[in-house]
Design an enzyme around this catalytic site. Structure first.
Site, PDB file in Angstrom:
ATOM      1  N   CYS A   1      13.487  11.205   6.926  1.00 46.98           N
ATOM      2  CA  CYS A   1      13.635  10.806   8.325  1.00 46.98           C
ATOM      3  C   CYS A   1      15.079  10.992   8.751  1.00 46.98           C
ATOM      4  O   CYS A   1      15.378  11.074   9.942  1.00 46.98           O
ATOM      5  CB  CYS A   1      13.116   9.408   8.583  1.00 46.98           C
ATOM      6  SG  CYS A   1      13.505   8.239   7.339  1.00 46.98           S
TER       7      CYS A   1
ATOM      8  N   LYS B   1       0.874  -1.186   0.000  1.00 40.23           N
ATOM      9  CA  LYS B   1       0.000   0.000   0.000  1.00 40.23           C
ATOM     10  C   LYS B   1       0.900   1.221   0.000  1.00 40.23           C
ATOM     11  O   LYS B   1       1.536   1.543   0.990  1.00 40.23           O
ATOM     12  CB  LYS B   1      -0.917   0.037   1.221  1.00 40.23           C
ATOM     13  CG  LYS B   1      -1.954   1.156   1.069  1.00 40.23           C
ATOM     14  CD  LYS B   1      -2.536   1.646   2.375  1.00 40.23           C
ATOM     15  CE  LYS B   1      -1.787   2.746   3.042  1.00 40.23           C
ATOM     16  NZ  LYS B   1      -1.658   4.040   2.338  1.00 40.23           N
TER      17      LYS B   1
ATOM     18  N   GLU C   1      10.102  15.623  15.895  1.00 40.13           N
ATOM     19  CA  GLU C   1      10.326  15.654  14.447  1.00 40.13           C
ATOM     20  C   GLU C   1       9.332  16.600  13.776  1.00 40.13           C
ATOM     21  O   GLU C   1       8.131  16.501  13.999  1.00 40.13           O
ATOM     22  CB  GLU C   1      10.153  14.239  13.885  1.00 40.13           C
ATOM     23  CG  GLU C   1      10.524  14.135  12.421  1.00 40.13           C
ATOM     24  CD  GLU C   1      10.467  12.704  11.903  1.00 40.13           C
ATOM     25  OE1 GLU C   1       9.466  12.018  12.183  1.00 40.13           O
ATOM     26  OE2 GLU C   1      11.407  12.290  11.206  1.00 40.13           O
TER      27      GLU C   1
ATOM     28  N   GLN D   1       1.365  18.933   6.133  1.00 39.33           N
ATOM     29  CA  GLN D   1       2.793  19.090   6.459  1.00 39.33           C
ATOM     30  C   GLN D   1       3.130  20.563   6.673  1.00 39.33           C
ATOM     31  O   GLN D   1       3.925  20.911   7.541  1.00 39.33           O
ATOM     32  CB  GLN D   1       3.672  18.499   5.355  1.00 39.33           C
ATOM     33  CG  GLN D   1       3.638  16.992   5.279  1.00 39.33           C
ATOM     34  CD  GLN D   1       3.999  16.286   6.559  1.00 39.33           C
ATOM     35  OE1 GLN D   1       3.267  15.425   7.042  1.00 39.33           O
ATOM     36  NE2 GLN D   1       5.126  16.657   7.155  1.00 39.33           N
TER      37      GLN D   1
ATOM     38  N   VAL E   1       2.153   6.243  13.972  1.00 38.97           N
ATOM     39  CA  VAL E   1       1.458   5.174  13.238  1.00 38.97           C
ATOM     40  C   VAL E   1       2.207   3.854  13.429  1.00 38.97           C
ATOM     41  O   VAL E   1       1.601   2.796  13.596  1.00 38.97           O
ATOM     42  CB  VAL E   1       1.314   5.530  11.742  1.00 38.97           C
ATOM     43  CG1 VAL E   1       0.660   4.392  10.973  1.00 38.97           C
ATOM     44  CG2 VAL E   1       0.507   6.811  11.570  1.00 38.97           C
ATOM     45  N   GLY E   2       3.539   3.935  13.434  1.00 39.25           N
ATOM     46  CA  GLY E   2       4.353   2.734  13.604  1.00 39.25           C
ATOM     47  C   GLY E   2       4.027   2.000  14.898  1.00 39.25           C
ATOM     48  O   GLY E   2       4.013   0.772  14.944  1.00 39.25           O
TER      49      GLY E   2
ATOM     50  N   GLY F   1       7.219   5.057   8.184  1.00 43.29           N
ATOM     51  CA  GLY F   1       6.338   6.206   8.389  1.00 43.29           C
ATOM     52  C   GLY F   1       6.603   6.810   9.749  1.00 43.29           C
ATOM     53  O   GLY F   1       7.706   6.683  10.300  1.00 43.29           O
ATOM     54  N   SER F   2       5.579   7.437  10.313  1.00 43.38           N
ATOM     55  CA  SER F   2       5.777   8.133  11.590  1.00 43.38           C
ATOM     56  C   SER F   2       5.810   7.144  12.760  1.00 43.38           C
ATOM     57  O   SER F   2       5.257   6.038  12.680  1.00 43.38           O
ATOM     58  CB  SER F   2       4.630   9.117  11.813  1.00 43.38           C
ATOM     59  OG  SER F   2       3.437   8.413  12.054  1.00 43.38           O
TER      60      SER F   2
ATOM     61  N   GLU G   1      10.360   1.339  10.378  1.00 40.84           N
ATOM     62  CA  GLU G   1      11.359   2.397  10.170  1.00 40.84           C
ATOM     63  C   GLU G   1      10.637   3.710  10.362  1.00 40.84           C
ATOM     64  O   GLU G   1       9.722   4.031   9.603  1.00 40.84           O
ATOM     65  CB  GLU G   1      11.935   2.340   8.749  1.00 40.84           C
ATOM     66  CG  GLU G   1      12.828   1.162   8.488  1.00 40.84           C
ATOM     67  CD  GLU G   1      14.073   1.146   9.341  1.00 40.84           C
ATOM     68  OE1 GLU G   1      14.428   2.196   9.915  1.00 40.84           O
ATOM     69  OE2 GLU G   1      14.678   0.074   9.448  1.00 40.84           O
TER      70      GLU G   1
HETATM   71  C1  UN1 Z   1      14.620   8.850   4.553  1.00 37.39           C
HETATM   72  O1  UN1 Z   1      15.321   9.641   5.162  1.00 37.39           O
HETATM   73  O2  UN1 Z   1      13.399   8.857   4.708  1.00 37.39           O
HETATM   74  O3  UN1 Z   1      19.921   8.362   3.327  1.00 37.39           O
HETATM   75  C2  UN1 Z   1      15.235   7.902   3.596  1.00 37.39           C
HETATM   76  C3  UN1 Z   1      19.177   9.059   2.649  1.00 37.39           C
HETATM   77  C4  UN1 Z   1      18.391   8.411   1.536  1.00 37.39           C
HETATM   78  C5  UN1 Z   1      17.227   7.678   2.093  1.00 37.39           C
HETATM   79  C6  UN1 Z   1      16.497   8.485   3.098  1.00 37.39           C
HETATM   80  N1  UN1 Z   1      19.231   7.536   0.780  1.00 37.39           N
HETATM   81  O4  UN1 Z   1      19.074  10.241   2.883  1.00 37.39           O
END
Ligand code: UN1
Length: 509
Positions: A297, A188, A398, A344, A245-246, A241-242, A263
């Site tokens: 992230c 999804k 964040e 956002q 939610v995670g 995701g966040s 993640e």
């Molecule tokens: C993410 O930060 O959501 O390392 C992924 C990085 C990218 C992947 C980031 N290759 O900044």
């Protein structure tokens, strides 16, 4: 099984009404509902209409995956890998087309969307190589005429929930290792970036992936994501995701005894020591904080400055941030695109207010851009706060926008303490020319990733990706570490002694 020959990309539907992919058939949501995907740089630009799926669609997709798994798991891994290799080749041919579509639906600038497609290409070739490795172990048995080994087995059907910030790269981190390991998948995509995942999966199909091995259900978290996590036919769940939610995904999966890879967020610190190359550090900070409009992230969201260089660094960074060209990522010379959606932007606005109330100093930015060039999009000015203290919310939470907090420290030890003093643990960085300090940072920063003389973004696909604390739940994407999630270990013993040998008991011979 024979993979069909690669053919040109076939269109999935007409007139930008896109469909779910279930068992190799493109079809609307059972309930007929749809949602619109718009360009965040210009909301009058409709990218496409996608099915708003519900539990019925998820159920059909999982059934199709279960059926396809029966033969896919028996396809030799090197053959599965050949399909990934062809996928990598086709993605390389389509890189420019897919990058442009990605900028249109997600907003980040063309250079970055090209990088996003490239990350999927890299993952395809890397995981294709695993088709002829995927090593297990052989080891001596404690008994005579007995053989012992461990082998990796596919897990089954994997449910995947992907984010919008890396709309092709992150789905590829999930799909490609899962596929080479022999799993079937239901994915999804994020509702803000459905087209890039569709393009990725279309490429897999064009490369010869059999029907049903990958299925897509488009839609929203509560209606489509939650049923996917809960479905009894889904053996494991991979979520990016966040943390909010995670946590729900993880709790649901735990109650159902499903392996679950999470993640999630970060509040990533860059430490700039007084011996750093300041120009390099400012350049790195600009890229780390405002690349992808701060919506990674791994984004550099805290910059920890030695008090001796704090003033100069701040002035230089503010000057550079004010020069950044913000606009439609498809236009030449634009360096920072819009945020992905209204929500956002509102989050960024909320944190500007919070940071000010907490006593931080707004150096630049802090507001939505509404001039003529920005009127139809979700543009936010590159924003820098100085005078931030570690306990402030802007230093702890964040934002996922172009907002960076500057903090000062007096010693390396204090910098490490501030860097570690958060509930996340994804990426960290240090700028220094002192090799001993660099190694101490590599040892002492509590995070899944540490960079030396580079910002907190820029992970490569063949190394483990993930973090500690609220960032993850112990798994890693990327590298061979991804295989640990997409396979389950089986220990195999073959006794060819032609008599009963009892382990731990018949030890005399
Ligand atoms: C993410 O930060 O959501 O390392 C992924 C990085 C990218 C992947 C980031 N290759 O900044």
């Amino acid at each position: 099984m024979k993979a069909s020959k690669p053919k040109a990309s076939s269109s999935t539907t007409t007139k930008h009404n896109y469909l779910n992919l279930i068992g190799g058939h493109w079809q609307p949501a059972a309930g007929g509902a749809t949602f619109k995907n718009r360009n965040p740089a210009d909301t009058s630009d409709l990218v496409g209409t996608f099915p708003a799926s519900t539990v019925k669609d998820v159920d059909a997709a999982v059934r199709a995956a279960r059926e396809a798994f029966k033969t896919w798991r028996l396809t030799p891994a090197p053959k599965r890998a050949e399909i990934l290799y062809r996928t990598g080749t086709l993605l390389a041919e389509r890189k420019e087309e897919y990058a442009r579509l990605m900028t249109r639906e997600m907003g980040k600038v063309l250079d970055e969307t090209r990088g996003d497609v490239q990350e999927a290409i890299d993952t395809a070739f890397y995981m294709a190589g695993e088709g002829r490795r995927m090593f297990g172990q052989t080891t001596p048995s404690e008994l005579q005429s007995k053989f012992a080994m461990s082998v990796r087995m596919p897990v089954g059907v994997i449910g995947m929930i992907a984010p919008w910030n890396f709309p092709m790269a992150i789905p590829s981190w999930k799909l490609f290792p899962a596929l080479v390991c022999g799993n079937a998948c239901v994915i999804k995509p994020a509702e803000d970036t459905p087209l890039s995942t569709l393009n990725l999966v279309q490429t897999l199909m064009d490369a010869g992936l059999p029907p049903g091995v990958v299925n897509i259900v488009f839609g929203f978290g509560p209606e489509a994501g939650a049923p996917l996590v809960e479905h009894p036919g889904v053996d494991a769940v991979s979520f990016t995701g966040s943390s909010e939610v995670g946590r729900m995904v993880g709790q649901t999966a735990a109650g159902l005894f499903k392996p679950c890879s999470l993640e999630m967020g970060g509040k990533n610190a860059m430490i700039v020591m007084d011996d750093a190359d300041l120009n390099l550090a400012v350049e790195g900070a600009l890229w780390g904080a405002f690349g992808t409009t701060g919506q990674r992230c791994t984004a550099t969201s805290r910059i920890l400055l030695h008090k001796k260089i704090a003033g100069k660094f701040t002035r230089e960074l503010v000057k550079a941030a004010e020069k950044l060209r913000v606009g439609n990522g498809l236009n030449d010379g634009v360096q920072m695109g819009p945020q992905v959606n209204q929500q956002q932007v509102e989050t960024s606005e909320r944190y500007i207010k919070i940071a000010r109330e907490d006593g931080a100093t707004l150096e630049t930015g802090g507001k939505r851009l509404t001039g003529k060039a920005h009127a139809n999009g979700y543009f936010f000015a590159p924003t820098i706060f100085s005078g931030v203290k570690s306990k402030m919310r802007i230093a702890q939470e964040e934002v996922f926008g172009p907002v960076v907090a500057l903090l000062e420290f007096k010693s390396f030890e204090e910098a490490v303490e501030i860097a570690n003093g958060i509930s996340y643990g994804l990426s960290t960085s240090i700028y220094t020319r002192d090799v001993n300090r660099a190694y101490r940072a590599m040892r002492d920063l509590e995070a899944g990733i540490t960079y030396v003389n580079a910002p907190t973004i820029g992970a490569e696909v063949h190394l483990p990706f993930g973090g500690v604390r609220k960032t993850g739940n112990g798994h890693r994407e990327g590298g061979t570490t991804a295989l640990d999630f997409y396979t389950t270990w089986k220990a195999v013993y073959v006794d060819y002694s032609e008599r009963l040998q009892r382990a731990q008991i018949d030890t005399g011979e």
